[in-house]
Write a protein that holds these residues in place. Structure first.
Motif, PDB file in Angstrom:
ATOM      1  N   SER A 166       4.016 -30.601  18.635  1.00  0.00           N
ATOM      2  CA  SER A 166       3.448 -31.548  17.521  1.00  0.00           C
ATOM      3  C   SER A 166       4.674 -32.412  17.188  1.00  0.00           C
ATOM      4  O   SER A 166       5.837 -31.976  17.386  1.00  0.00           O
ATOM      5  CB  SER A 166       2.888 -31.016  16.322  1.00  0.00           C
TER       6      SER A 166
ATOM      7  N   LYS B 225       5.768 -36.154  14.694  1.00  0.00           N
ATOM      8  CA  LYS B 225       5.583 -36.980  13.724  1.00  0.00           C
ATOM      9  C   LYS B 225       6.463 -38.137  13.830  1.00  0.00           C
ATOM     10  O   LYS B 225       7.607 -38.108  14.029  1.00  0.00           O
ATOM     11  CB  LYS B 225       5.442 -36.686  12.410  1.00  0.00           C
TER      12      LYS B 225
ATOM     13  N   PHE C 281       2.411 -42.031  12.505  1.00  0.00           N
ATOM     14  CA  PHE C 281       1.411 -41.258  13.192  1.00  0.00           C
ATOM     15  C   PHE C 281       1.767 -39.860  13.400  1.00  0.00           C
ATOM     16  O   PHE C 281       2.787 -39.459  13.458  1.00  0.00           O
ATOM     17  CB  PHE C 281       0.663 -41.941  14.494  1.00  0.00           C
TER      18      PHE C 281
ATOM     19  N   VAL D 283       1.104 -36.588  16.367  1.00  0.00           N
ATOM     20  CA  VAL D 283       0.743 -36.108  17.664  1.00  0.00           C
ATOM     21  C   VAL D 283       0.703 -34.689  17.663  1.00  0.00           C
ATOM     22  O   VAL D 283       1.759 -33.896  17.513  1.00  0.00           O
ATOM     23  CB  VAL D 283       1.494 -36.956  18.890  1.00  0.00           C
TER      24      VAL D 283
ATOM     25  N   GLU E 216      -4.053 -34.857  20.245  1.00  0.00           N
ATOM     26  CA  GLU E 216      -4.539 -35.474  19.187  1.00  0.00           C
ATOM     27  C   GLU E 216      -3.406 -36.562  18.365  1.00  0.00           C
ATOM     28  O   GLU E 216      -2.287 -35.972  18.223  1.00  0.00           O
ATOM     29  CB  GLU E 216      -5.176 -34.568  18.105  1.00  0.00           C
ATOM     30  N   LEU E 217      -3.799 -37.605  18.490  1.00  0.00           N
ATOM     31  CA  LEU E 217      -3.063 -38.722  17.798  1.00  0.00           C
ATOM     32  C   LEU E 217      -3.938 -38.835  16.242  1.00  0.00           C
ATOM     33  O   LEU E 217      -4.840 -39.632  16.448  1.00  0.00           O
ATOM     34  CB  LEU E 217      -2.866 -40.068  18.673  1.00  0.00           C
ATOM     35  N   SER E 218      -3.203 -38.610  15.286  1.00  0.00           N
ATOM     36  CA  SER E 218      -4.014 -38.665  14.125  1.00  0.00           C
ATOM     37  C   SER E 218      -3.136 -39.481  13.042  1.00  0.00           C
ATOM     38  O   SER E 218      -1.845 -39.503  13.234  1.00  0.00           O
ATOM     39  CB  SER E 218      -4.245 -37.274  13.283  1.00  0.00           C
TER      40      SER E 218
ATOM     41  N   LEU F  98      -2.776 -42.714  12.344  1.00  0.00           N
ATOM     42  CA  LEU F  98      -2.056 -43.765  12.908  1.00  0.00           C
ATOM     43  C   LEU F  98      -2.336 -45.112  11.755  1.00  0.00           C
ATOM     44  O   LEU F  98      -3.595 -45.214  11.199  1.00  0.00           O
ATOM     45  CB  LEU F  98      -2.656 -44.323  14.145  1.00  0.00           C
TER      46      LEU F  98
ATOM     47  N   THR G 145      -7.277 -43.248  14.903  1.00  0.00           N
ATOM     48  CA  THR G 145      -7.086 -41.719  15.334  1.00  0.00           C
ATOM     49  C   THR G 145      -7.585 -41.520  16.949  1.00  0.00           C
ATOM     50  O   THR G 145      -8.586 -42.570  17.170  1.00  0.00           O
ATOM     51  CB  THR G 145      -7.614 -40.683  14.428  1.00  0.00           C
TER      52      THR G 145
ATOM     53  N   ARG H  36      -8.114 -38.619  20.323  1.00  0.00           N
ATOM     54  CA  ARG H  36      -7.990 -37.635  21.105  1.00  0.00           C
ATOM     55  C   ARG H  36      -8.154 -37.619  22.372  1.00  0.00           C
ATOM     56  O   ARG H  36      -9.119 -38.082  22.905  1.00  0.00           O
ATOM     57  CB  ARG H  36      -9.027 -36.364  20.262  1.00  0.00           C
TER      58      ARG H  36
END
Length: 978
Positions: A577, A579, A599, A601, A613-615, A617, A631, A633
């Motif tokens: 992961s 950030k 964001f 990842v 997963e890109l969350s 953003l 966001t 995935r």
């Protein structure tokens, strides 16, 4: 002698053949054309001959002797008066042949003459063959003994010269076919001189030879795979000269190769031969003696620009100058070889940013001991930046036997010293704006089939896209089976560490990745600059920055691929992961900059695939608050992207075209992607989007082509590389929802449809976009209502779709004017009509704010004109309409931009004034003030106000309510257009 119709008759007064003596007197031959007469006496020790011949037809003569026709042809002349004996010889022999041919070879001309005086002999001759060339010879010498005995000629002394001028080489390929030669063209010149002064020694031979227009085609063929490779040598010529010393056996030769520019290479050297033994030996013994003979040879390639080398010898992709020097001593069976290669101002053609460099490589190999050593030096701007040295042993027997390099018959040790080597000298780094200097050392050893490589390098002042990355280091270590590498970078705020571990196998001179082993990659970052991602995102983003915290772990494995298992060569899993915060992304194609990007990842693997997963953003685009969020995935099978989904929301985000603001966008979109057989399917769903356009763009965007009058000497952009790979297909169906619209202060147009974008080698657009009825667009200061509209992408040209649209506007006299647009975008056709029907000039007059001139109004208007006031009234009305248009333009970008103003006139010339306002996408309000007619023409026209509300609750249905002191009504209207 007679054969067929040819008869040759000879008469002699004496013919005596007894024992070892032949006596011929007064011979006369007829029947072969011309005449041939003579007398001769031959014994083992004595020859007397007196022969005269003129115009003898060799064809008839040879055919009568039993030879086939055309075997020997031509006209022969002979004149000989010679007496050869052991003590003293005298006389001469002269022969000439014209229009001759031998076994089908035509165009032969020959002339030769030789004289004898005591033991001396001299003479000369010329042989010419049409289309093949000419050969001349002359000789002068002394015979040791009786000329009738071969031993006397073997001990002869003197000299002889042979000259061949522009002899054709065509047909030589038949002699060299077994050596792989397919064709030979060109001319050759040869001068050969043989001289002998001592009858006990062999003669000395001098030679000079050369070619003109040499063109040779040949091939090589692998006996195992039967793979054939064809080659062609042309525009090259060879000149060679030398001497073979018959006394010492030493042979010297020099050969030069030329092309159209000048000397390409030269080869010179000497070889010491035992000529007598060599001449007495059989073929295998002779080859063995040649291979063991001492030699000293040198091959030199003078400085030559790479672009001027012959096509087959030119290395592709580089500019610069190269030279070489090779020296071979010892013998061919056990050579001592020294090699030097020199490169100056070498630079890859594919990069305009890479720095030119100079390279010097030297090496030596001694076959008797198997020892070798080599050095390599690299210079940039005249300063040495790298120095490599190596030495080792490889047996000559192993090299000749072609033993695999993976075995332990050779060993080597090498060191490489880096002295601030600039990375920007190499295209992969310079083209991605990577700068750094490398200082450190690398050492490698290989012995008994085992290898060890160790490296420790400092990375000084690394810079990526003008962003300084602090300092760094690289460490590397590998044994025979495994390799470990680590990269560390740190700046004032954070650090980055990347490590790699994999298996190796030595199958060649250099190691290769073990196809059975996996590759482990670990990456961690703590508060480090996100600019390190720039090379991977270069095609999407012009600028990438921010701070990154994260950790990733990947296991990569090589997969078996073949015709039945297409796909990437690598598979694997990724976990970890990261950030990103305080980021900045500048989109290359739009010139749009996202600021304060945040964001996260996350990558998770389940043993089969990986989900990424890109969350969270969030970003700001020309705003003080977040106006972009989203966001997504994605799912990978191995390393192959197979599917994904996500959403994006934006609020008043500028819509830019090459940096120019074309409006703002507010809305919401979702996407779903899935790998299909021919490529990737990306379904884009846009349920809500408002593209709000400015009244006018701040500036225009112009497509500027290259000026043909400007000649550019330096490469300005990366060259386009052709690729044999078939481009992958991206299929992008776009679904436009009910809340997709294009607005402006004076315009609102809803669109819907499902166009499909196909991105391949040639992008294309299919499907349609519908303009929803009820929308309003401005024209001539008036708000036209869209009745219907369809844009069809079925022309094959996405920039020129079919159009079929209708818009309407209701004038002050309740006339509805329709504008029809048909054809294509580039060749649109406009049509005007009205309800009730009116001529086109009257429709245009109404659109400009004028009055109708039909029916009763025409009579009134005619009467007014006759009174001298009609024309002026019409002008006033139209002028008022034009003034209203100007006022609408003036209010366009104000809070009153949604208000439409009109000034109309009735047929009685009583003015009315209308203000229309769009309250929403479905509700339209219009208020009209009617002035009283004070002219006395029609006192029924009173002052009044009317308000109309038009509610378009469905595309084809509307409810219209009218209230006021001039009348009240309620209408339910259904419209169907076809």
């Amino acid at each position: 002698m007679q054969r067929d119709d040819v008869k040759v008759v000879g008469h002699a007064s004496r013919l005596d053949i007894l024992g070892k003596r032949i006596d011929l007197k007064n011979l006369v031959v007829t029947g072969a054309g011309g005449t041939l007469t003579g007398s001769a006496t031959l014994t083992p020790k004595d020859l007397r001959a007196d022969i005269r011949g003129s115009g003898v037809n060799l064809s008839a003569f040879s055919h009568a002797l039993g030879l086939a026709r055309h075997t020997l042809e031509g006209t022969l002349n002979v004149d000989a008066n010679v007496h050869l004996q052991e003590d003293a010889s005298s006389g001469y022999v002269s022969v000439s042949l014209g229009d001759g041919s031998v076994m089908g070879l035509e165009g032969i001309a020959l002339s030769a003459r030789s004289t004898f005086q005591d033991s001396r002999v001299s003479g000369g001759g010329q042989l010419t063959i049409t289309d093949l060339g000419a050969v001349g010879a002359d000789w002068k010498g002394k015979v040791d003994g009786n000329p009738l005995e071969l031993a006397a000629w073997k001990r002869a002394i003197g000299s002889a010269n042979i000259n061949a001028d522009r002899v054709s080489l065509a047909g030589l390929e038949f002699r060299l076919k077994n050596q792989g030669v397919d064709s030979v063209k060109g001319k050759a010149t040869l001068n050969l001189r043989v001289n002998r002064e001592d009858p006990e020694e062999l003669p000395t031979v001098y030679f000079v030879a050369g070619t003109q227009g040499l063109d040779v085609g040949f091939h090589t063929e692998d006996k195992k795979t039967e793979e054939r490779k064809d080659y062609r040598v042309r525009e090259l010529d060879v000149q060679t000269s030398g001497v073979i010393n018959g006394t010492t056996g030493q042979t010297q030769a020099s050969t030069r190769i030329y092309d159209q520019i000048g000397e390409l290479a030269s080869l010179s050297g000497t070889i010491d031969l035992e000529l007598r033994r060599l001449l007495e030996a059989n073929g295998r013994q002779a080859l063995d003696m040649l291979s063991r003979a001492p030699i000293d040879a040198r091959l030199a390639v003078p400085d030559r620009p790479l672009g001027q080398l012959p096509t087959d010898l030119r290395p592709s992709g580089f500019d610069g100058t190269v030279a070489a020097d090779v020296r071979v001593r010892g013998s061919l069976s056990e050579p001592d070889v020294e090699v030097g290669v020199f490169g100056t101002a070498l630079k890859p053609q594919s990069s305009r940013l890479a720095q030119p460099f100079d390279a010097i490589v030297r090496g030596r190999y001694i076959a008797t001991s198997g020892d070798f050593d080599a050095t390599a030096e690299l210079k940039v701007k005249g300063r040495r930046v790298a120095l490599g040295k190596s030495s080792g042993n490889a047996s000559w027997a192993g090299i000749k036997a072609g033993r695999p390099l993976s075995e332990d018959w050779w060993q080597v040790g090498a060191t490489l010293k880096l002295e601030d080597l600039p990375l920007e000298a190499f295209p992969p780094f310079s083209d991605n704006y990577v700068q750094a200097k490398l200082a450190g050392s690398l050492s490698a050893q290989r012995s008994k089939g085992k290898a060890l490589v160790v490296a420790s390098v400092k990375v000084k002042d690394p810079i990526l896209d003008r962003v300084r990355l602090g300092q760094g280091s690289i460490s590397f270590r590998s044994d025979n089976d495994r390799a470990d590498a680590t990269l560390r970078l740190s700046d004032a705020a954070g650090n980055l560490e990347a490590s790699l571990r994999t298996g190796l196998e030595w199958v060649d001179l250099l190691p290769a990745l073990d196809e059975r082993a996996s590759v482990r990659v670990d990456l961690s970052a703590k508060n480090y600059d996100a600019v390190v991602l720039q090379p991977f995102l270069d095609r999407m983003f012009t600028q990438v920055s921010g701070r990154v915290d994260g950790k990733f772990h990947a296991i990569l494995r090589r997969r078996d691929t073949g015709p039945d298992t297409p796909g990437p060569a690598w598979t694997g899993t990724i976990d970890g992961s990261a950030k990103v915060r305080e980021g900045v992304l500048q989109i290359t194609t739009l010139g749009l900059e996202l600021e304060d990007v945040r964001f996260a990842v996350t990558a998770k693997s389940d043993g089969v695939g990986t989900s990424v997963e890109l969350s969270g953003l969030k970003a700001k685009v020309r705003s003080d608050i977040d106006n972009v969020e989203g966001t997504s995935r994605f799912y990978l099978t191995g390393l192959d992207l197979t599917r994904g989904a996500g959403w994006l929301r934006m609020d008043s985000v500028p819509l830019l075209l090459e940096g120019v603001n074309q409006g703002t966008g507010t809305g919401y979109a979702t996407f779903r992607m899935e790998k299909i057989e021919e490529g990737m399917l990306l379904e884009l769903n846009i349920p809500r989007l408002e593209a709000r356009l400015p009244r006018s763009s701040s500036r225009s965007v112009y497509d500027v082509d290259d000026n043909p009058d400007i000649q550019v000497a330096q490469l300005l952009r990366e060259p386009k590389r052709s690729s044999d790979e078939k481009p992958s297909l991206w299929l992008v169906p776009i679904k436009l929802g009910r809340e997709v619209r294009v607005t402006r202060s004076d315009m609102e147009v809803y669109v819907r449809g499902e166009p499909t974008l196909r991105l391949a080698a040639k992008p294309s657009l299919e499907g349609f976009v519908e303009l929803v009825p009820g929308g309003r667009i401005p024209a001539l200061g008036k708000a036209f209502v869209i009745e219907r509209g369809l844009i069809s992408f079925d022309t094959g040209d996405p920039t020129d779709p079919h159009l079929n649209a209708t818009a309407s506007w209701r004038a002050g006299d309740n006339t509805t004017i329709y504008v029809d647009v048909t054809g294509t975008l580039k060749h649109a056709e406009l049509g005007l009509r009205s309800d009730p029907p009116k001529p086109e000039p009257e429709i245009i007059a109404l659109m400009l704010g004028g009055v109708s001139t039909t029916g009763e109004d025409q009579q009134t208007a005619a009467g007014a004109d006759n009174a001298g006031g009609g024309t002026g009234s019409a002008a006033v009305n139209i002028g008022g309409g034009v003034a209203a248009i100007g006022l609408n333009e003036l209010l366009a970008d104000t809070p009153l931009g949604g208000v439409e103003l009109r000034a109309d006139a009735t047929s009685k010339a009583a003015p009315s004034y209308t203000a229309a306002y769009r309250a929403s996408s479905k509700v339209y309000f219009e208020g009209t003030y009617q002035a009283a007619d004070n002219s006395g023409i029609d006192d029924t026209v009173k002052e009044g106000f009317t308000g109309t509300v038009d509610y378009r609750f469905l595309p084809n249905w509307s409810l219209r309510t009218q209230i006021g002191n001039t009348g009240t009504a309620l209408d339910l209207i259904w419209q169907y257009r076809y």
